[in-house]
Design a protein around this motif. Structure first.
Motif, PDB file in Angstrom:
ATOM      1  N   THR A 348       0.824  -1.202   0.000  1.00  0.00           N
ATOM      2  CA  THR A 348       0.000   0.000   0.000  1.00  0.00           C
ATOM      3  C   THR A 348       0.864   1.260   0.000  1.00  0.00           C
ATOM      4  OG1 THR A 348      -0.084   0.170   2.413  1.00  0.00           O
ATOM      5  CG2 THR A 348      -1.736  -1.245   1.329  1.00  0.00           C
ATOM      6  N   PRO A 349       0.289   2.395  -0.403  1.00  0.00           N
ATOM      7  CA  PRO A 349       1.041   3.661  -0.321  1.00  0.00           C
ATOM      8  C   PRO A 349       1.499   3.962   1.100  1.00  0.00           C
ATOM      9  CG  PRO A 349      -0.938   3.934  -1.657  1.00  0.00           C
ATOM     10  CD  PRO A 349      -1.023   2.581  -1.051  1.00  0.00           C
ATOM     11  N   GLY A 350       0.663   3.632   2.080  1.00  0.00           N
ATOM     12  CA  GLY A 350       1.057   3.871   3.466  1.00  0.00           C
ATOM     13  C   GLY A 350       2.278   3.073   3.863  1.00  0.00           C
ATOM     14  N   GLU A 351       2.375   1.834   3.406  1.00  0.00           N
ATOM     15  CA  GLU A 351       3.550   1.013   3.710  1.00  0.00           C
ATOM     16  C   GLU A 351       4.802   1.572   3.061  1.00  0.00           C
ATOM     17  OE1 GLU A 351       1.452  -3.381   4.251  1.00  0.00           O
ATOM     18  OE2 GLU A 351       1.991  -2.683   2.244  1.00  0.00           O
ATOM     19  N   VAL A 352       4.676   2.089   1.844  1.00  0.00           N
ATOM     20  CA  VAL A 352       5.831   2.691   1.176  1.00  0.00           C
ATOM     21  C   VAL A 352       6.283   3.935   1.940  1.00  0.00           C
ATOM     22  CG1 VAL A 352       6.685   3.709  -0.953  1.00  0.00           C
ATOM     23  CG2 VAL A 352       5.068   1.805  -1.050  1.00  0.00           C
ATOM     24  N   LEU A 353       5.331   4.776   2.346  1.00  0.00           N
ATOM     25  CA  LEU A 353       5.673   5.976   3.106  1.00  0.00           C
ATOM     26  C   LEU A 353       6.356   5.615   4.424  1.00  0.00           C
ATOM     27  CD1 LEU A 353       2.474   8.090   2.465  1.00  0.00           C
ATOM     28  CD2 LEU A 353       4.806   8.838   1.974  1.00  0.00           C
ATOM     29  N   ALA A 354       5.847   4.588   5.097  1.00  0.00           N
ATOM     30  CA  ALA A 354       6.458   4.182   6.364  1.00  0.00           C
ATOM     31  C   ALA A 354       7.892   3.732   6.154  1.00  0.00           C
ATOM     32  CB  ALA A 354       5.628   3.061   6.995  1.00  0.00           C
ATOM     33  N   ARG A 355       8.117   2.983   5.096  1.00  0.00           N
ATOM     34  CA  ARG A 355       9.477   2.514   4.795  1.00  0.00           C
ATOM     35  C   ARG A 355      10.419   3.703   4.566  1.00  0.00           C
ATOM     36  NH1 ARG A 355      13.890   2.136   3.546  1.00  0.00           N
ATOM     37  NH2 ARG A 355      14.985   0.621   2.231  1.00  0.00           N
ATOM     38  N   VAL A 356       9.954   4.709   3.825  1.00  0.00           N
ATOM     39  CA  VAL A 356      10.798   5.874   3.534  1.00  0.00           C
ATOM     40  C   VAL A 356      11.039   6.690   4.801  1.00  0.00           C
ATOM     41  CG1 VAL A 356      10.923   8.035   2.249  1.00  0.00           C
ATOM     42  CG2 VAL A 356      10.080   5.971   1.122  1.00  0.00           C
ATOM     43  N   LEU A 357       9.999   6.892   5.606  1.00  0.00           N
ATOM     44  CA  LEU A 357      10.175   7.660   6.844  1.00  0.00           C
ATOM     45  C   LEU A 357      11.183   6.986   7.766  1.00  0.00           C
ATOM     46  CD1 LEU A 357       6.484   8.711   7.570  1.00  0.00           C
ATOM     47  CD2 LEU A 357       8.374  10.217   6.948  1.00  0.00           C
ATOM     48  N   ARG A 358      11.131   5.678   7.871  1.00  0.00           N
ATOM     49  CA  ARG A 358      12.110   4.977   8.714  1.00  0.00           C
ATOM     50  C   ARG A 358      13.518   5.168   8.167  1.00  0.00           C
ATOM     51  NH1 ARG A 358       8.061   0.968   8.600  1.00  0.00           N
ATOM     52  NH2 ARG A 358       9.288  -0.291   7.128  1.00  0.00           N
TER      53      ARG A 358
END
Length: 616
Positions: A348-358
């Protein structure tokens, strides 16, 4: 009447400031040939050599007179007829080639007198006249080819003279992305390699400068079989010795008294790390020079943006993007983030964003639960920061839409089989199958050119069998390299009957079948009908069904079949073939046939010649 003839890019004619379309390619070639010889009569035989790439037809003179008559309607008495010749009369500023060359000559005088600031402005003005390759769109193979090649070479020289002047003026930091883009397009320019080394050294990045020398040496050896010249190798020694003469003294005009700048925090106190996540670039990289330059240009300019790189499974998308990302990495000192989605549609887009934020230093416990909040935090963190994001294995535009740059600073490279057409404001680079010559060069990089030259017929057959797939060529080349005594013809014979071809196109973790399977699985998960249609095409690749027949067999409407076909084309699994027809490309049809051979796939007899047109 005021004319302007522009040849440094697409041929263009302006009359009193208005663009006038010169007409067909040969008429534009007539205009270009006369403009290059402005104010001199050009004989009809000479003009014919400028227009036709082969022996001019018997009607050449009549055609030239017709083209000249049409041009005269536009330029009036500027086009003068002589006995068996024509002359185009232009003023000193009416041809961009002449203006470019004049400015370049003036700049060289300024450089000789150490007026670097004026030289930089003049060289910049000279390059501003270029809009693309010289005479873009004109026939090639004519008597003008040498002129165009000379002009393109002059452009490269002026760029490097400008780079030299900017280095002397202390502009080494801002010069880095431009030099990297220049070398991505022209990797054999030793002078530019030296300029990039010096710019990196003056930026304080000695390891990067030494790495650039190793890259230059490897490319020169791989493509030309030569070592770097004395100037480049001497610069390498000087960098190793930290020679004081390599340092740049700021120009006198730049030494001014100014109040101290307020202290600026280099990083936010919370949520920022400097990621260096790019995987190692490919050691062997052959072909795709222009595509790599497109990617570099898309993200390496003053206003970084987004680029989508698409192509069939095994076309070398990831290798090209990783190479391009390393090329521009120095222009993104706040980090490079690399995310591989593995062509999983469930991400999901949310999972991609979480990966980048980490990756940017946000603790996992602090990542917001809401996707919109994640997107907002991401844009706040990266605003104005030179950060490069690379997302591989993308299947849906929604997965990367929140990462699109909202302003200058960050840049985004997306890799996927689909075009992701709903992403606005992005450049797209499509990787086509490698042509025969670069495919052979890639094979030779693994197996050795002498070995291929010993059996050119078998080599040509192996190249055709790999069908322009970078992955297939790498595997075939690796197999040959693994068994130095095994003849090329022997490997070709193993591939010959096609039944075990995909078994042979696998080596350790490299597999054409696995690459195709990932692409097909992504399509199937998004569109079940497209997956079933793909199997149906694989069951009878030589006689695929018409749309109506396929709709009947799949139990759906013809409109639904057309939409599924569009999905398959978008994923590079089916190619258009003639007016409204389609075909399975090589290697893809082998995998489709394997799927079709499974018991669950329908195998009704087909008699129609091909899949029908998409249009309703």
């Amino acid at each position: 009447m005021r004319l302007q003839v522009r040849l440094l890019g697409t041929v263009e004619l302006r009359v009193d400031g208005q663009v006038v379309t010169p007409g067909a390619a040969k008429r534009r070639a007539v205009l270009a040939g006369l403009a290059l010889e402005a104010n001199r009569a050009v004989s009809l035989p000479r003009l014919a050599e400028m227009v036709w790439s082969e022996t001019p037809p018997t009607s050449a003179v009549a055609n030239l007179r017709s083209h000249a008559a049409e041009l005269r309607r536009t330029v009036g008495d500027r086009l003068v007829a002589h006995p068996n010749a024509y002359e185009l009369r232009l003023g000193p500023e009416e041809l961009d080639v002449a203006t470019f060359q004049r400015l370049a000559a003036e700049a060289r005088v300024l450089l000789a007198t150490a007026e670097s600031a004026s030289a930089i402005a003049t060289l910049t003005a000279a390059l501003a006249h270029w809009r693309g390759p010289s005479a873009d769109g004109l026939p090639r193979g004519t008597a003008l080819d040498n002129r165009w090649a000379s002009l393109d070479e002059q452009r490269l020289q002026v760029f490097e003279e400008l780079a030299e002047a900017r280095l002397a003026g202390g502009q080494h930091g801002t010069l880095l992305p431009e030099l990297r883009g220049h070398l991505a397009a022209h990797p054999l320019r030793e002078r530019a390699w030296g300029q990039l080394m010096l710019a990196l050294y003056r930026c304080g990045d000695v390891p990067a400068a030494l790495t650039v020398y190793r890259d230059a040496r490897a490319i020169l050896d791989e493509q030309l079989g030569i070592e770097p010249g004395e100037e480049l190798s001497g610069l390498h020694r000087a960098i190793l010795d930290r020679a004081p003469e390599l340092s740049c003294a700021p120009p006198a005009a730049a030494v001014v008294t100014a109040p101290p700048a307020p202290a600026v925090e280099a990083r936010p106190a919370v949520g920022w790390a400097v990621p260096r996540e790019l995987p190692a670039g490919p050691v062997t990289f052959v072909g795709r020079t222009s595509e790599a330059a497109e990617v570099v240009a898309a993200v390496g300019g003053e206003t970084p943006a987004a680029v989508v790189v698409t192509g069939a499974a095994g076309s070398g998308k990831t290798a090209l993007v990783v190479r391009a990302a390393h090329t521009v990495a120095a222009a993104f000192p706040d980090g490079q983030v690399f995310v591989d989605l593995g062509y999983q549609t469930s991400v999901t887009p949310g999972e991609v964003l979480a990966r980048v934020l980490r990756a940017l230093g946000v603790a996992a416990a602090d990542v917001p639960a809401n996707t919109d909040e994640r997107a907002g935090w991401f844009h706040s963190l990266v605003a104005g920061r030179p950060l490069l994001l690379v997302v591989d294995g993308v299947t849906r535009a929604a997965q990367v839409r929140p990462l699109l740059p909202a302003g200058p600073g960050p840049a985004l490279i997306v890799v996927g089989q689909r075009h992701l057409s709903s992403l606005d404001g992005v450049r797209r680079v499509v990787l086509r199958p490698l042509g025969a010559l670069p495919a052979r060069d890639l094979l030779a990089a693994f197996a050795g050119p002498e070995r291929l030259a010993a059996d050119p017929i078998a080599t040509a057959g192996l190249v055709r069998l790999c069908a322009g797939s970078v992955l297939a060529l790498r595997i075939a080349g690796t197999r040959l390299a693994r068994w130095p005594a095994f003849p090329v013809a022997g490997l070709l014979a193993q591939f010959g009957d096609g039944r075990d071809r995909l078994d042979l196109l696998a080596y350790e973790d490299l597999s054409v079948r696995a690459s195709l399977a990932a692409g097909v699985a992504a399509v199937r998960s998004e569109d079940e009908v497209a997956g079933r249609l793909f199997e149906l095409l694989g069951a009878h690749p030589d006689n695929p069904p018409l749309v109506d027949r396929a709709a009947t067999q799949l139990g759906v409407s013809p409109q639904r079949v057309r939409r599924a076909l569009e999905d398959l084309v978008d994923a590079h699994l089916v190619h258009p073939d003639g007016p409204g027809g389609y075909r399975l490309p090589a290697l893809v049809r082998d995998y489709a046939a394997e799927l079709a051979a499974m018991p669950s796939v329908p195998t009704h007899p087909m008699t129609s010649p091909r899949v029908g047109p998409v249009a309703a």
